[in-house]
Design a protein around this motif. Structure first.
Motif, mmCIF file in Angstrom:
data_model
loop_
_atom_site.group_PDB
_atom_site.id
_atom_site.type_symbol
_atom_site.label_atom_id
_atom_site.label_comp_id
_atom_site.label_asym_id
_atom_site.label_seq_id
_atom_site.Cartn_x
_atom_site.Cartn_y
_atom_site.Cartn_z
ATOM 1 N N PHE A 1 -8.883 0.935 -8.976
ATOM 2 C CA PHE A 1 -8.515 -0.376 -8.408
ATOM 3 C C PHE A 1 -8.622 -0.403 -6.887
ATOM 4 O O PHE A 1 -8.163 -1.353 -6.263
ATOM 5 N N ARG A 2 -9.233 0.637 -6.293
ATOM 6 C CA ARG A 2 -9.508 0.715 -4.843
ATOM 7 C C ARG A 2 -8.245 0.528 -3.992
ATOM 8 O O ARG A 2 -8.247 -0.133 -2.970
ATOM 9 N N MET A 3 -7.178 1.156 -4.442
ATOM 10 C CA MET A 3 -5.918 1.033 -3.719
ATOM 11 C C MET A 3 -5.781 2.026 -2.580
ATOM 12 O O MET A 3 -4.730 2.110 -1.942
ATOM 13 N N TYR A 4 -6.840 2.784 -2.310
ATOM 14 C CA TYR A 4 -6.801 3.720 -1.183
ATOM 15 C C TYR A 4 -7.709 3.255 -0.041
ATOM 16 O O TYR A 4 -8.028 4.014 0.868
ATOM 17 N N LEU A 5 -8.122 1.973 -0.119
ATOM 18 C CA LEU A 5 -8.951 1.384 0.942
ATOM 19 C C LEU A 5 -8.290 0.126 1.499
ATOM 20 O O LEU A 5 -8.959 -0.764 1.998
ATOM 21 N N VAL A 6 -6.951 0.053 1.409
ATOM 22 C CA VAL A 6 -6.237 -1.140 1.867
ATOM 23 C C VAL A 6 -5.543 -0.872 3.193
ATOM 24 O O VAL A 6 -5.400 0.279 3.620
ATOM 25 N N ASN A 7 -5.126 -1.967 3.845
ATOM 26 C CA ASN A 7 -4.400 -1.869 5.104
ATOM 27 C C ASN A 7 -2.901 -1.874 4.807
ATOM 28 O O ASN A 7 -2.387 -2.807 4.185
ATOM 29 N N TRP A 8 -2.210 -0.832 5.242
ATOM 30 C CA TRP A 8 -0.800 -0.649 4.913
ATOM 31 C C TRP A 8 0.046 -1.831 5.385
ATOM 32 O O TRP A 8 0.876 -2.372 4.678
#
Length: 638
Positions: A70-77
């Motif tokens: 789900f590409r949850m390691y390419l988001v802005n915190w």
């Protein structure tokens, strides 16, 4: 190339470290979820069970894999939102389902395992979601005061940018929160007082596209004006409402430490005209410090700036002379409590008795003669007044300067004195001739300094354009091809003071004005700086040339040349024609005599005899009366 390579490496390194940070955080949250689930279930089991380590690792691995899908390691915190939380829940549910499907192949699944897995998933949703949204919650609730401050970025990461950032962090009253620094001269990734350098110009433009930047501070005083204009134009296309402030180049003889108080809104002066001038402060200081200085026309734009700059150099006395008592009052009030006392003197420079008394009382060492009529169209309607003040007043001041043994007389001239097409320019040309003719007849050294238009002066085109924009338009331009040389008031004054300190007497100095600017382009730039579109939000109206106006101005006569001086922006005009003092006095006396007799219709002919290069159009007579001169009431200062 090395910087670009470093920036490219940093880009991918930053992407990897951010993903690794989230991975570790999610794994820790799942470990904590499993521990909480085990503790909750422990009292309800019939037999003592050890912690299900293998099953826990399967659950954690499955969920982390689903989070990656789900590409949850390419988001802005900081900007985790509702969509991200939904994706987290879906990933955890998918990961939990995956673990349910795999577990039966290597262990026996009973009620305990199913309940344990369900509790881990529930705790995982709570803890991972809490971890992911924590930074946003901190900024929006815990650190509400900081979040209420303007989202600010700084362009300029060297000395000036560092000082401004330090001032912002030190003083809460500025209500600014800096989220990044950008500068092509500084390697990205570095931190300055805790704020990261995020890249250069390209990265800054991309940051403005992606994030809600409210304020950009350009802390780059030496940036070329054309580069600054390109940046502003690009930003205005992306976000017209965004506020842009700059740290200007200091056109001042003394500089305070740089701080937020020095930044200001972008003005037309910042993107127009020449680059910042260089001055030799020591030579200027030597000519002013400890001397008695008299400034005529001290209430005007140039005169008041001369007073301000001279005051910083600690003259023994500083006399401000003007006929406008209101402007003089405001000027003197500005210096209350300062080290240098500004002595006001209300007087008309054509009043011989009064000016003689002023000279006798103060005994000036140096005179800056800025008093003059400068408005071209107005002087076309009242040529007699231009002659009385610009010629008669200059002749009187020059004569008394010799009588009272003034050391230096520096006259402010204009580019309109070159091949003049109007009365104002012709009278200033005669004033130059007076200074050259007087030089050598006494101890006083006479110097003239010639330059073009100054931005922001009283009656100049810029404030009039601004007023027209504020009124909704139209902005009136006389001709689409009209060009003028422009210089800021501080630049013009500092170079005038520099030329005065250099002169030995008899010179006409010419300031390097840079490239001429189209008035039409200036009008369009001003409209854009007000976050409006030319010919869409504000109309531009072409009105036609007014009496006495030329499309182009010159700084030298056709028969003149220039000599270089020790200052690269100041040249010395080679004046091939100098009127004999006796001949000049005779012609000026005849001209003033005609004025006294009211024979104003011959004024231009007499000026022509004094200034052979002066050209003008005859006005026609209708029923024996001179026709009025047509033209809009848009007065552009000399």
């Amino acid at each position: 190339m090395e910087i670009e390579s470093y920036k490219e490496k940093y880009k991918y390194r930053n992407k990897f470290t951010r993903g690794l940070f989230f991975l570790v955080g999610d794994a820790f949250s799942l470990c904590l979820s499993a521990l909480l689930s085990y503790i909750i279930l422990f009292p309800f089991t019939d037999i003592v069970r050890t912690f299900p380590l293998e099953h826990t690792l399967l659950i954690i691995g499955s969920i982390l894999a689903a989070m990656a899908v789900f590409r949850m390691y390419l988001v802005n915190w900081k900007y985790t939102g509702l969509r991200d939380l939904v994706r987290i829940i879906l990933a955890i549910v998918l990961g939990g389902g995956l673990s349910f499907g795999i577990a039966p192949f290597y262990q026996e699944m009973g009620n305990y395992e199913y309940v344990f897995t369900a509790l881990v998933l529930i705790h995982g949703v709570l803890l991972i979601s809490g971890f992911r949204i924590s930074k946003r919650l901190y900024h929006e609730f815990i650190s509400r005061s900081k979040n209420s401050k303007k989202y600010t970025i700084i362009f300029g990461g060297e000395s000036e940018g560092e000082q401004i950032l330090r001032d912002i962090l030190k003083n809460n009253q500025w209500d600014l929160s800096v989220y990044g620094i950008f500068d092509d001269r500084v390697l990205p990734g570095l931190r300055m007082h805790g704020v990261r350098v995020l890249g250069g110009k390209k990265e800054m433009i991309d940051h403005i596209r992606r994030f809600p930047v409210e304020l950009l501070i350009v802390a780059f005083p030496e940036m070329p004006k054309k580069d600054l204009k390109e940046i502003i134009d690009e930003i205005k296309e992306i976000r017209p409402e965004m506020e842009i402030k700059i740290l200007p180049s200091f056109h001042s003889l003394t500089d305070d430490p740089v701080g937020v108080k020095h930044i200001r809104n972008v003005s037309i002066e910042d993107i127009l005209g020449r680059e910042p001038v260089k001055i030799d402060i020591n030579s200027i200081r030597a000519s002013i410090t400890g001397k008695t200085v008299l400034v005529t026309g001290a209430g005007g734009s140039i005169g008041s700036e001369l007073v301000e700059q001279c005051a910083k150099l600690k003259p023994t006395r500083l006399v401000a002379l003007d006929i406008d008592e209101t402007e003089l009052f405001y000027l003197v009030n500005e210096f209350e409590g300062s080290e240098t006392e500004v002595i006001p003197c209300v007087a008309n420079i054509t009043d011989e008795s009064k000016i003689d008394q002023v000279f006798a009382r103060f005994q000036p060492d140096i005179i800056f003669h800025a008093a003059a009529y400068k408005h071209v169209p107005m002087m076309e309607s009242f040529p007699d007044e231009a002659i009385k003040v610009n010629i008669g007043g200059t002749r009187l001041i020059a004569s008394l300067a010799c009588k009272h043994k003034v050391d230096k007389f520096v006259m402010v001239s204009t580019d309109k004195a070159v091949n003049p097409a109007n009365v104002m320019g012709a009278t200033k040309r005669v004033a130059e001739e007076i200074c050259m003719a007087r030089n050598g007849t006494g101890p006083t050294k006479f110097i003239s300094v010639r330059f073009g238009n100054v931005l922001g002066s009283r009656g100049s085109v810029v404030p009039i354009f601004i007023e027209q924009i504020n009124n909704g338009g139209p902005v009136t331009v006389t001709d689409p091809e009209m060009k003028r040389y422009f210089m800021t008031i501080p630049e013009a004054v500092l170079l005038t003071m520099q030329a005065g300190s250099m002169g030995d007497g008899g010179e006409v100095f010419v300031l390097d004005m840079g490239e001429p600017v189209k008035i039409l382009d200036m009008a369009k730039d001003l409209i854009r700086l007000h976050n409006l579109e030319p010919d869409k939000d504000i109309q531009i109206e072409i009105t036609g040339l007014r009496p006495g106006e030329k499309l182009y101005e010159e700084l030298l006569n056709a028969e003149e040349g220039v000599l270089e001086t020790e200052h690269e922006e100041i040249f010395k005009a080679i004046c091939s024609r100098r009127t004999d003092e006796e001949e000049l006095e005779t012609k000026i006396s005849d001209l003033l005599a005609h004025l006294k007799k009211g024979k104003n219709e011959y004024i231009r002919d007499h000026l022509k005899s004094l200034v052979p290069t002066y050209t003008y159009k005859e006005r026609k007579k209708v029923n024996g009366t001179m026709t009025p001169q047509k033209g809009k009431s848009l007065f552009v200062e000399g």
